[in-house]
Write an enzyme that holds these catalytic residues in place. Structure first.
Site, PDB file in Angstrom:
ATOM      1  N   SER A 155      60.087   6.647 -42.351  1.00  0.00           N
ATOM      2  CA  SER A 155      58.698   6.949 -42.676  1.00  0.00           C
ATOM      3  C   SER A 155      58.005   7.367 -41.392  1.00  0.00           C
ATOM      4  O   SER A 155      58.484   7.055 -40.290  1.00  0.00           O
ATOM      5  CB  SER A 155      58.023   5.689 -43.241  1.00  0.00           C
ATOM      6  OG  SER A 155      56.612   5.825 -43.261  1.00  0.00           O
ATOM      7  N   TYR A 184      56.007  -3.754 -42.937  1.00  0.00           N
ATOM      8  CA  TYR A 184      56.616  -2.505 -43.394  1.00  0.00           C
ATOM      9  C   TYR A 184      56.819  -1.554 -42.216  1.00  0.00           C
ATOM     10  O   TYR A 184      57.906  -0.980 -42.054  1.00  0.00           O
ATOM     11  CB  TYR A 184      55.745  -1.845 -44.459  1.00  0.00           C
ATOM     12  CG  TYR A 184      56.222  -0.466 -44.859  1.00  0.00           C
ATOM     13  CD1 TYR A 184      57.370  -0.317 -45.642  1.00  0.00           C
ATOM     14  CD2 TYR A 184      55.540   0.679 -44.440  1.00  0.00           C
ATOM     15  CE1 TYR A 184      57.822   0.947 -45.997  1.00  0.00           C
ATOM     16  CE2 TYR A 184      55.983   1.939 -44.799  1.00  0.00           C
ATOM     17  CZ  TYR A 184      57.129   2.070 -45.578  1.00  0.00           C
ATOM     18  OH  TYR A 184      57.573   3.327 -45.931  1.00  0.00           O
TER      19      TYR A 184
END
Length: 215
Positions: free
Chosen positions: A135, A149
């Site tokens: 990401s 995360y």
């Protein structure tokens, strides 16, 4: 004998993983599709044009990662895509530590285990591609309200870049890449517990096509 190309995709039941399965099938790859939901995988299988094996398992369980490798190690896989993962939104001090650990197990440990096991096989035959779905969070120093995360994706990106350097050093034909998109229009928001992102999300199929082409 006809040459058969084969890809294994985790987190294949929805989002980017689902679209990457369709893209790869459209260019001739047989598939091994892995996710928790057998129903969703079987629905996807109906859209696949090539041979397709469905494996329903939860990769947040470490043993299931080893079992998946054992089930598929003789399938002569050409591409491994570690796509399974999710995010948790909210203050780090709040929320369930069990959920934190489950996310770490899926986002980090499953990638570590599957990458290592399949990489050894790929290096032996001097052929294969690994794509780890990270990401833009993996390239950022910290993320308030997404602390855990962001940390998991930083691990994935750092691991991938390190292995990339090692493969270059040994002059291997094996490749490894990490995909680092910003927000994508998938089921990520719902599972993470957020209603919207500050920027317009990318189309999942576009990201899948981009990832396959660049890989």
């Amino acid at each position: 004998k006809e040459l058969v190309m084969k890809a294994l995709i985790t987190g294949a039941s929805s989002g980017i993983g689902r679209d990457m399965a369709i893209v790869l099938s459209n260019i001739g790859y047989d598939l091994i599709l892995v996710a928790r939901s057998e129903d969703k995988l079987n629905e996807l299988k109906k859209e696949i044009l090539t041979e397709c094996i469905v494996i329903a398992t939860d990769l947040s369980d470490e043993q299931n990662c080893f079992d998946l490798y054992e089930k598929t190690k003789d399938e002569n896989i050409d591409i491994l895509i570690n796509n399974a993962g999710y995010g948790i939104h909210g203050y780090f001090k709040d929320g369930s530590i069990e959920n934190d650990i489950n996310m770490i197990n899926l986002n980090v440990k499953s990638v570590q285990i599957l990458t290592k096991l399949f990489l050894k096989d790929f290096i032996k035959k001097d052929n294969g591609r690994i794509l780890n779905v990270s990401s833009s969070a993996g390239l950022t120093i910290g993320g308030p309200l997404f602390a855990s995360y962001y940390a998991t994706k930083a691990y994935v990106s750092s691991l991938t870049r390190g292995i990339y350097g090692e493969l270059r050093a040994i002059k291997s034909n094996v490749t490894i890449s990490h995909l680092c998109p910003g927000p994508v229009d998938t089921g990520f928001n719902k599972r993470a517990g957020i209603s919207k992102f500050s920027s317009k999300p990318l189309d999942s199929r576009y990201v899948a096509e981009y990832a396959i082409k660049k890989m």
